[in-house]
Design a protein around this motif. Structure first.
Motif, short mmCIF file in Angstrom:
data_model
loop_
_atom_site.label_atom_id
_atom_site.label_comp_id
_atom_site.label_asym_id
_atom_site.label_seq_id
_atom_site.Cartn_x
_atom_site.Cartn_y
_atom_site.Cartn_z
N LYS A 220 56.43 185.45 43.66
CA LYS A 220 55.51 186.56 43.93
C LYS A 220 54.17 186.09 43.37
O LYS A 220 54.02 185.98 42.15
CB LYS A 220 55.92 187.80 43.14
CG LYS A 220 57.08 188.57 43.71
CD LYS A 220 57.32 189.80 42.81
CE LYS A 220 58.36 190.70 43.45
NZ LYS A 220 58.74 191.81 42.55
N ILE A 221 53.23 185.78 44.23
CA ILE A 221 51.97 185.20 43.75
C ILE A 221 51.00 186.32 43.35
O ILE A 221 50.61 187.14 44.18
CB ILE A 221 51.36 184.29 44.83
CG1 ILE A 221 52.31 183.09 45.08
CG2 ILE A 221 49.98 183.79 44.40
CD1 ILE A 221 51.90 182.18 46.20
N TRP B 230 50.17 191.39 44.93
CA TRP B 230 50.94 190.14 44.99
C TRP B 230 51.37 189.87 46.43
O TRP B 230 51.47 190.79 47.24
CB TRP B 230 52.14 190.18 44.04
CG TRP B 230 53.25 191.13 44.42
CD1 TRP B 230 53.43 192.40 43.97
CD2 TRP B 230 54.35 190.88 45.32
NE1 TRP B 230 54.55 192.97 44.53
CE2 TRP B 230 55.13 192.05 45.36
CE3 TRP B 230 54.74 189.79 46.10
CZ2 TRP B 230 56.29 192.16 46.15
CZ3 TRP B 230 55.89 189.88 46.89
CH2 TRP B 230 56.65 191.07 46.91
N PHE B 231 51.61 188.59 46.71
CA PHE B 231 52.15 188.22 48.02
C PHE B 231 53.19 187.13 47.82
O PHE B 231 53.18 186.43 46.81
CB PHE B 231 51.04 187.77 48.99
CG PHE B 231 50.22 186.59 48.50
CD1 PHE B 231 50.50 185.29 48.92
CD2 PHE B 231 49.14 186.79 47.64
CE1 PHE B 231 49.73 184.22 48.48
CE2 PHE B 231 48.36 185.72 47.20
CZ PHE B 231 48.66 184.43 47.62
N ALA B 232 54.11 186.99 48.78
CA ALA B 232 55.19 186.01 48.66
C ALA B 232 54.66 184.64 49.06
O ALA B 232 53.86 184.52 49.99
CB ALA B 232 56.36 186.41 49.55
N GLY B 233 55.10 183.59 48.34
CA GLY B 233 54.66 182.26 48.74
C GLY B 233 54.96 181.19 47.71
O GLY B 233 55.67 181.42 46.72
N VAL C 234 48.28 177.18 48.32
CA VAL C 234 48.84 178.46 47.90
C VAL C 234 49.30 179.21 49.14
O VAL C 234 48.54 179.32 50.11
CB VAL C 234 47.80 179.31 47.14
CG1 VAL C 234 48.37 180.66 46.73
CG2 VAL C 234 47.28 178.57 45.91
N GLY C 235 50.54 179.71 49.11
CA GLY C 235 51.09 180.43 50.27
C GLY C 235 52.15 179.56 50.92
O GLY C 235 53.22 179.38 50.35
N ARG C 236 51.83 179.00 52.07
CA ARG C 236 52.76 178.05 52.71
C ARG C 236 52.48 176.65 52.20
O ARG C 236 51.34 176.21 52.22
CB ARG C 236 52.56 178.06 54.22
CG ARG C 236 53.63 178.84 54.96
CD ARG C 236 53.49 178.66 56.44
NE ARG C 236 54.12 177.43 56.88
CZ ARG C 236 54.48 177.21 58.13
NH1 ARG C 236 54.28 178.13 59.05
NH2 ARG C 236 55.04 176.07 58.48
N VAL D 95 43.85 179.29 43.33
CA VAL D 95 43.02 178.96 44.49
C VAL D 95 42.95 177.44 44.60
O VAL D 95 42.80 176.77 43.57
CB VAL D 95 41.59 179.52 44.29
CG1 VAL D 95 40.68 179.09 45.43
CG2 VAL D 95 41.61 181.03 44.19
N PRO D 96 43.09 176.87 45.80
CA PRO D 96 42.97 175.41 45.93
C PRO D 96 41.68 174.90 45.29
O PRO D 96 40.62 175.49 45.45
CB PRO D 96 42.98 175.19 47.44
CG PRO D 96 43.79 176.34 47.96
CD PRO D 96 43.44 177.50 47.09
#
Length: 537
Positions: free
Chosen positions: A10-11, A19-22, A34-36, A470-471
């Motif tokens: 859970k990011i 939060w979002f999944a990833g 971040v994410g996929r 963040v990248p």
């Protein structure tokens, strides 16, 4: 090929957004995805629905010497902390002049701890280099401390600085800012900071405006004088044209409970006028400091040896007893409003007195058959002035109010660890926010709590590209279970690590794996980003 991928998390990215999944991909000390994340990696950690967040930033602590003696920083890593800001409250081990080294050491010892070795630095830059050489496991940034400046130039003299002395302090401050300090910290509760007028401080702070440095302040009074003290530091910052950060905002002493809201309103009014003012807060209703801070300010003139000499004079003893027995207008007599049963002894130096650690002054004085004030003076004589205390003087409602306020960030204000019974905030401050103020009291959401420990402190202290997932940002990361993260440290048994934090990454290296320290020491010294684009006037 990436170094590490944290997957199925859970990011909570530090922005305060939901939060979002990833997944999170890390390479060469930076976050790259971040994410996929589709690449391969040397290490893939399935975090199974735990939270992945930026590493926490302790924006106010007193680990200046602890970081050298204990570079593994396990006490902080176990809480998910990856960066500490030291040099707070006007207390720091640099800069100093060789001939006044003893004065500074005895001044900072109750808060920063003692060292058995000689300090091999004099300037802030040399101190920073030395910390860097000790290879810490977490990142460190510092303020220039006003107490250290004043001791170097004026000792413990209770008088205004001459213009020549002020210029010397200005040039030492400038030296520290050029070296990468994030600003100036003042401790107006502590002598010799307490001997400084607001006009003198405003003049010193004109140096900060050249470097976009931050003024951080332990205000003059956190009890009866809370509101005038907030007004004073706002006046200083406004006069010097600089940003202001109020340290550990609180309303101390029972008769002041409820005033925290008025203090926040004063800050909001200043912000409405266009001033940049914020504060930090720790999640406990007890503070921790040196026992000498409960004494009348005049007793501290000339440094600790002069203070102890006063205790040997029966007439001065009578005066101290009398002054501590009543309300004071020009300084906060917190003992009068909260009582000696609120003052809990956390550390003593001598073997003979060590059994008294963890007991209140009320209990100790009763056992000794003494008046509490005489007991305090005798204990300080026996311990050479070096006694740390935990002080129960706040209301839970006030603490909650400040924690909930949008413009407060979370910090531990933790002291050194060489004590018998340290304040539990040393071991538990950050997990406690999630256990008590997110889950139990619902004062903050999970995302708000993370923002107050990550991107907000980074923005406030100008710590560069970190504090967000963040990248391109520094790979300082913590993985924790939002349902179980909790502090275990109590006032009775403070030396207990928290639970619920599984992984901590510092600068792209795994520092805590499944809750165990990997012995990695990948921290670095963080120079404030004003150093990257200095503009001299």
């Amino acid at each position: 090929m990436l170094d590490i991928i944290l997957k199925n998390g859970k990011i909570v990215d530090g922005t305060g957004n939901p939060w979002f999944a990833g997944n999170v991909g890390i390479k060469d000390g930076r976050i790259v995805a971040v994410g996929r994340v589709d690449q391969e990696a040397g290490q893939i950690v399935d975090v199974r629905g735990q939270v992945i967040a930026p590493g926490f930033i302790d924006g106010h602590c007193h680990s200046d010497l602890m970081i050298i003696d204990h570079p593994l920083s396990e006490i902080k890593l176990q809480q998910g902390v990856t960066t500490e800001v030291v040099g707070n409250c006007g207390l720091a081990p640099a800069p100093f002049l060789k001939e006044k080294a003893g004065l500074l050491q005895s001044y900072v010892e109750p808060v920063l701890g003692s060292t058995t070795w000689e300090w091999p630095w004099e300037t802030v830059e040399q101190y920073m280099a030395y910390v860097g050489k000790s290879n810490p496991a977490e990142n460190v940034a510092t303020y220039v401390a006003h107490g250290a400046l004043r001791i170097a130039v004026m000792g413990f003299d209770n008088r205004p600085a001459t213009s020549e002395e002020l210029n010397r302090m200005k040039s030492m401050l400038e030296e520290g800012l050029k070296a990468g300090a994030i600003g100036l910290s003042i401790g107006l509760l502590y002598a010799p900071g307490s001997y400084t007028s607001r006009e003198e401080l405003a003049e010193l702070c004109t140096v900060l405006s050249k470097y976009d440095g931050l003024l951080s302040t332990h205000i003059r009074g956190e009890g009866n004088n809370l509101l005038p003290s907030i007004k004073e530091v706002i006046w200083i910052a406004e006069k010097a044209g600089i940003s202001l950060h109020v340290s550990h905002l609180k309303a101390a002493g029972r008769r002041n409970w409820g005033k925290a809201l008025e203090a926040l309103e004063l800050i909001e009014e200043a912000r409405a006028r266009g001033m940049d003012v914020t504060c930090d807060v720790y999640p406990y209703s007890a503070g921790s400091t040196s026992l000498t801070t409960v004494l009348p300010p005049w007793t501290l003139e000339g440094g600790i040896d002069a203070t102890l000499a006063r205790f040997r004079d029966p007439r001065l003893r009578d005066r101290i007893r009398e002054e501590l027995g009543r309300e004071q207008d020009d300084w906060d007599n917190l003992v009068h409003s909260t009582g000696w049963n609120s003052v809990y002894v956390s550390s003593l130096q001598t073997d003979a007195n060590r059994p008294l650690e963890g007991r209140t002054i009320a209990e100790i004085s009763e056992a000794r058959g003494q008046h509490p004030v005489d007991c305090v003076m005798d204990l300080l004589l026996e311990e050479d002035g070096k006694i740390s205390i935990v002080y129960f003087h706040m209301s839970d409602d006030d603490v909650k109010q400040v924690i909930a306020w949008e413009k407060s960030l979370i910090a531990s204000d933790s002291l050194h660890c060489e004590t018998g019974k340290p304040h539990p905030r040393l071991y538990g401050a950050f997990p406690r926010i999630f256990a008590k103020y997110v889950r139990e009291d619902r004062v903050l959401s999970l995302e708000q709590a993370v923002r107050k420990m990550t991107s907000f402190p980074v923005q406030r202290f100008k710590l560069g590209k970190r504090g967000l997932l963040v990248p391109g940002y520094a790979a300082d990361v913590v993985v924790f279970d939002p349902e179980t993260i909790a502090d275990l440290a109590t006032y009775e048994e403070p030396r207990q690590y928290p639970v619920g934090i599984s992984h901590v990454i510092v600068g792209g290296a795994m520092a805590l794996e499944h809750g165990n320290h990997t012995q990695a020491r990948n921290g670095r010294w963080i120079s404030a980003s004003h150093c990257l684009h200095e503009h001299h006037q």
